[in-house]
Write a protein that holds these residues in place. Structure first.
Motif, PDB file in Angstrom:
ATOM      1  N   LEU A   1      64.558  49.815  -5.550  1.00  0.00           N
ATOM      2  CA  LEU A   1      65.302  50.514  -4.508  1.00  0.00           C
ATOM      3  C   LEU A   1      66.361  51.374  -5.190  1.00  0.00           C
ATOM      4  O   LEU A   1      67.201  50.860  -5.935  1.00  0.00           O
ATOM      5  N   VAL A   2      66.305  52.673  -4.934  1.00  0.00           N
ATOM      6  CA  VAL A   2      67.283  53.608  -5.497  1.00  0.00           C
ATOM      7  C   VAL A   2      68.239  53.992  -4.370  1.00  0.00           C
ATOM      8  O   VAL A   2      67.838  54.656  -3.403  1.00  0.00           O
ATOM      9  N   SER A   3      69.473  53.560  -4.491  1.00  0.00           N
ATOM     10  CA  SER A   3      70.493  53.820  -3.472  1.00  0.00           C
ATOM     11  C   SER A   3      71.697  54.451  -4.161  1.00  0.00           C
ATOM     12  O   SER A   3      72.431  53.766  -4.885  1.00  0.00           O
ATOM     13  N   GLY A   4      71.877  55.754  -3.961  1.00  0.00           N
ATOM     14  CA  GLY A   4      72.921  56.456  -4.691  1.00  0.00           C
ATOM     15  C   GLY A   4      72.633  56.430  -6.178  1.00  0.00           C
ATOM     16  O   GLY A   4      71.555  56.810  -6.625  1.00  0.00           O
ATOM     17  N   ALA A   5      73.591  55.931  -6.969  1.00  0.00           N
ATOM     18  CA  ALA A   5      73.406  55.840  -8.422  1.00  0.00           C
ATOM     19  C   ALA A   5      72.870  54.486  -8.853  1.00  0.00           C
ATOM     20  O   ALA A   5      72.656  54.248 -10.031  1.00  0.00           O
ATOM     21  N   ARG A   6      72.636  53.582  -7.898  1.00  0.00           N
ATOM     22  CA  ARG A   6      72.171  52.231  -8.227  1.00  0.00           C
ATOM     23  C   ARG A   6      70.649  52.161  -8.140  1.00  0.00           C
ATOM     24  O   ARG A   6      70.027  52.763  -7.275  1.00  0.00           O
TER      25      ARG A   6
ATOM     26  N   ARG B   1      66.148  54.906 -17.029  1.00  0.00           N
ATOM     27  CA  ARG B   1      65.538  56.235 -17.097  1.00  0.00           C
ATOM     28  C   ARG B   1      65.600  56.931 -15.741  1.00  0.00           C
ATOM     29  O   ARG B   1      65.806  58.141 -15.657  1.00  0.00           O
ATOM     30  N   ILE B   2      65.405  56.158 -14.668  1.00  0.00           N
ATOM     31  CA  ILE B   2      65.484  56.739 -13.326  1.00  0.00           C
ATOM     32  C   ILE B   2      66.895  57.239 -13.048  1.00  0.00           C
ATOM     33  O   ILE B   2      67.091  58.341 -12.519  1.00  0.00           O
ATOM     34  N   GLN B   3      67.903  56.446 -13.413  1.00  0.00           N
ATOM     35  CA  GLN B   3      69.284  56.867 -13.199  1.00  0.00           C
ATOM     36  C   GLN B   3      69.598  58.149 -13.966  1.00  0.00           C
ATOM     37  O   GLN B   3      70.216  59.076 -13.429  1.00  0.00           O
ATOM     38  N   ARG B   4      69.157  58.222 -15.226  1.00  0.00           N
ATOM     39  CA  ARG B   4      69.424  59.418 -16.029  1.00  0.00           C
ATOM     40  C   ARG B   4      68.664  60.626 -15.482  1.00  0.00           C
ATOM     41  O   ARG B   4      69.190  61.744 -15.472  1.00  0.00           O
ATOM     42  N   ALA B   5      67.440  60.390 -15.002  1.00  0.00           N
ATOM     43  CA  ALA B   5      66.651  61.494 -14.451  1.00  0.00           C
ATOM     44  C   ALA B   5      67.307  62.048 -13.198  1.00  0.00           C
ATOM     45  O   ALA B   5      67.386  63.271 -13.007  1.00  0.00           O
ATOM     46  N   LEU B   6      67.795  61.170 -12.318  1.00  0.00           N
ATOM     47  CA  LEU B   6      68.416  61.625 -11.077  1.00  0.00           C
ATOM     48  C   LEU B   6      69.739  62.324 -11.331  1.00  0.00           C
ATOM     49  O   LEU B   6      70.187  63.138 -10.517  1.00  0.00           O
ATOM     50  N   ALA B   7      70.386  62.020 -12.462  1.00  0.00           N
ATOM     51  CA  ALA B   7      71.621  62.703 -12.804  1.00  0.00           C
ATOM     52  C   ALA B   7      71.371  64.162 -13.178  1.00  0.00           C
ATOM     53  O   ALA B   7      72.283  64.994 -13.109  1.00  0.00           O
ATOM     54  N   CYS B   8      70.118  64.463 -13.549  1.00  0.00           N
ATOM     55  CA  CYS B   8      69.779  65.822 -13.962  1.00  0.00           C
ATOM     56  C   CYS B   8      69.030  66.595 -12.884  1.00  0.00           C
ATOM     57  O   CYS B   8      69.119  67.823 -12.812  1.00  0.00           O
ATOM     58  N   SER B   9      68.275  65.876 -12.051  1.00  0.00           N
ATOM     59  CA  SER B   9      67.418  66.552 -11.079  1.00  0.00           C
ATOM     60  C   SER B   9      67.086  65.585  -9.954  1.00  0.00           C
ATOM     61  O   SER B   9      67.112  64.358 -10.132  1.00  0.00           O
ATOM     62  N   ASP B  10      66.770  66.156  -8.788  1.00  0.00           N
ATOM     63  CA  ASP B  10      66.368  65.328  -7.654  1.00  0.00           C
ATOM     64  C   ASP B  10      64.899  64.913  -7.755  1.00  0.00           C
ATOM     65  O   ASP B  10      64.436  64.083  -6.982  1.00  0.00           O
ATOM     66  N   ASP B  11      64.155  65.513  -8.690  1.00  0.00           N
ATOM     67  CA  ASP B  11      62.728  65.250  -8.836  1.00  0.00           C
ATOM     68  C   ASP B  11      62.502  64.324 -10.033  1.00  0.00           C
ATOM     69  O   ASP B  11      62.747  64.697 -11.179  1.00  0.00           O
ATOM     70  N   LEU B  12      62.046  63.106  -9.764  1.00  0.00           N
ATOM     71  CA  LEU B  12      61.867  62.133 -10.840  1.00  0.00           C
ATOM     72  C   LEU B  12      60.628  62.396 -11.679  1.00  0.00           C
ATOM     73  O   LEU B  12      60.612  62.129 -12.883  1.00  0.00           O
ATOM     74  N   LEU B  13      59.550  62.861 -11.055  1.00  0.00           N
ATOM     75  CA  LEU B  13      58.240  62.848 -11.709  1.00  0.00           C
ATOM     76  C   LEU B  13      58.231  63.562 -13.048  1.00  0.00           C
ATOM     77  O   LEU B  13      57.626  63.082 -14.006  1.00  0.00           O
ATOM     78  N   ASP B  14      58.884  64.709 -13.128  1.00  0.00           N
ATOM     79  CA  ASP B  14      58.809  65.510 -14.343  1.00  0.00           C
ATOM     80  C   ASP B  14      59.768  65.032 -15.431  1.00  0.00           C
ATOM     81  O   ASP B  14      59.779  65.587 -16.525  1.00  0.00           O
ATOM     82  N   ARG B  15      60.572  64.001 -15.144  1.00  0.00           N
ATOM     83  CA  ARG B  15      61.582  63.561 -16.111  1.00  0.00           C
ATOM     84  C   ARG B  15      61.353  62.135 -16.609  1.00  0.00           C
ATOM     85  O   ARG B  15      62.198  61.574 -17.297  1.00  0.00           O
ATOM     86  N   LEU B  16      60.213  61.552 -16.221  1.00  0.00           N
ATOM     87  CA  LEU B  16      59.900  60.201 -16.681  1.00  0.00           C
ATOM     88  C   LEU B  16      58.857  60.260 -17.793  1.00  0.00           C
ATOM     89  O   LEU B  16      58.061  61.203 -17.881  1.00  0.00           O
TER      90      LEU B  16
END
Length: 269
Positions: free
Chosen positions: A175-180, A236-251
């Motif tokens: 569960l991704v809620s904000g930065a958690r 990795r998900i937290q760092r990806a969301l800090a850069c972009s709203d799209d996770l797929l291309d950053r994992l």
């Protein structure tokens, strides 16, 4: 230079082929042969699209923004043993699923195709996630192939934001809620194919607008401790969301050397 040497040189020269001979030979094929090859390639591409989920999908269904990607461990293979499913229901609900057949290669891919199509058929009958897994388990136990699979099946109800899911030996949903990024508690359920007496249970969570659910296979957590692997994926998900709203291309889908699949569903405002 002797006449015999000159004759040998002429014969060797006649046998030499230019570097681009294969390309010239291909161009020299009769047009009917080229058309036949083109039809064969088109047939293969169509068959591949039918038996496997698209490598990447992005869509919006019933108030969810959904994205998913599957990667094979073998760069030369079009698909592996992992799969995902997104199925809109007649009542407006959405079924989301991720699955993983043990091993990889042709045998795992063949079982993936069978389980994915069976899952789609069971979901279309509008039965709860635990019932879907029970039927898949009976199918795999009766196959006699000695393969196992893990899966998680969830049903999202847009009217209330409820996500109700069941799992079969699968890694916990995130569960991704904000930065958690939190691992949700796993309901009981063994691997598919492990025992005919398997019992699958449900758990529920209510998504707030903006929150995401992430389903994934073990190719995303790597080798070693599962808890540590899940923690690394959460980071990795937290760092990806800090850069972009799209996770797929950053994992990273290839670090574990295994088939990998990720499905992300975000509740829209």
């Amino acid at each position: 230079m002797s006449a015999q040497y000159r004759r040998s040189s002429h014969r060797l020269a006649a046998l030499r082929l230019p570097i681009d001979a294969p390309q010239r030979s291909k161009r020299a094929l009769p047009s009917s042969h080229r058309r036949a090859l083109a039809r064969q390639r088109a047939f293969t591409d169509t068959l591949q699209r039918l038996i496997q989920p698209p490598r990447t999908v992005r869509c919006e269904v019933s108030g969810l923004r959904i994205s998913a990607r599957c990667e094979s461990a073998d760069p030369g293979a079009p698909f592996g043993g992992d799969w995902y499913l997104v199925a809109a229901q007649a009542d407006g609900d959405v079924v989301l699923a991720v699955g993983d057949v043990t091993g990889h290669g042709l045998s795992a891919a063949a079982m993936m195709v069978q389980l994915r199509f069976a899952m789609a058929a069971y979901v279309a009958e509008d039965v709860p996630p635990a019932v879907v897994l029970g039927r898949l388990n009976a199918l795999l136990c009766g196959s006699g192939r000695g393969l196992f699979a893990s899966a998680v099946v969830a049903r999202y109800r847009p009217a209330s934001g409820e996500l109700r899911w069941a799992r079969a030996g699968h890694l916990p949903l995130l569960l991704v809620s904000g930065a958690r990024v939190l691992a949700l508690p796993n309901p009981d359920g063994p691997l598919l194919g492990l025992t005919e007496a398997a019992d699958f249970r449900h758990s529920s969570v209510w998504l707030r607008p903006g929150e995401r659910i992430v389903g994934y296979t073990d190719g995303m957590v790597g080798r070693g401790s599962i808890d540590e692997g899940i923690s690394r994926l959460a980071g990795r998900i937290q760092r990806a969301l800090a850069c972009s709203d799209d996770l797929l291309d950053r994992l990273d889908y290839r670090s574990a050397g295994d088939d990998a699949c990720v499905l992300v569903a975000q509740r829209l405002a």
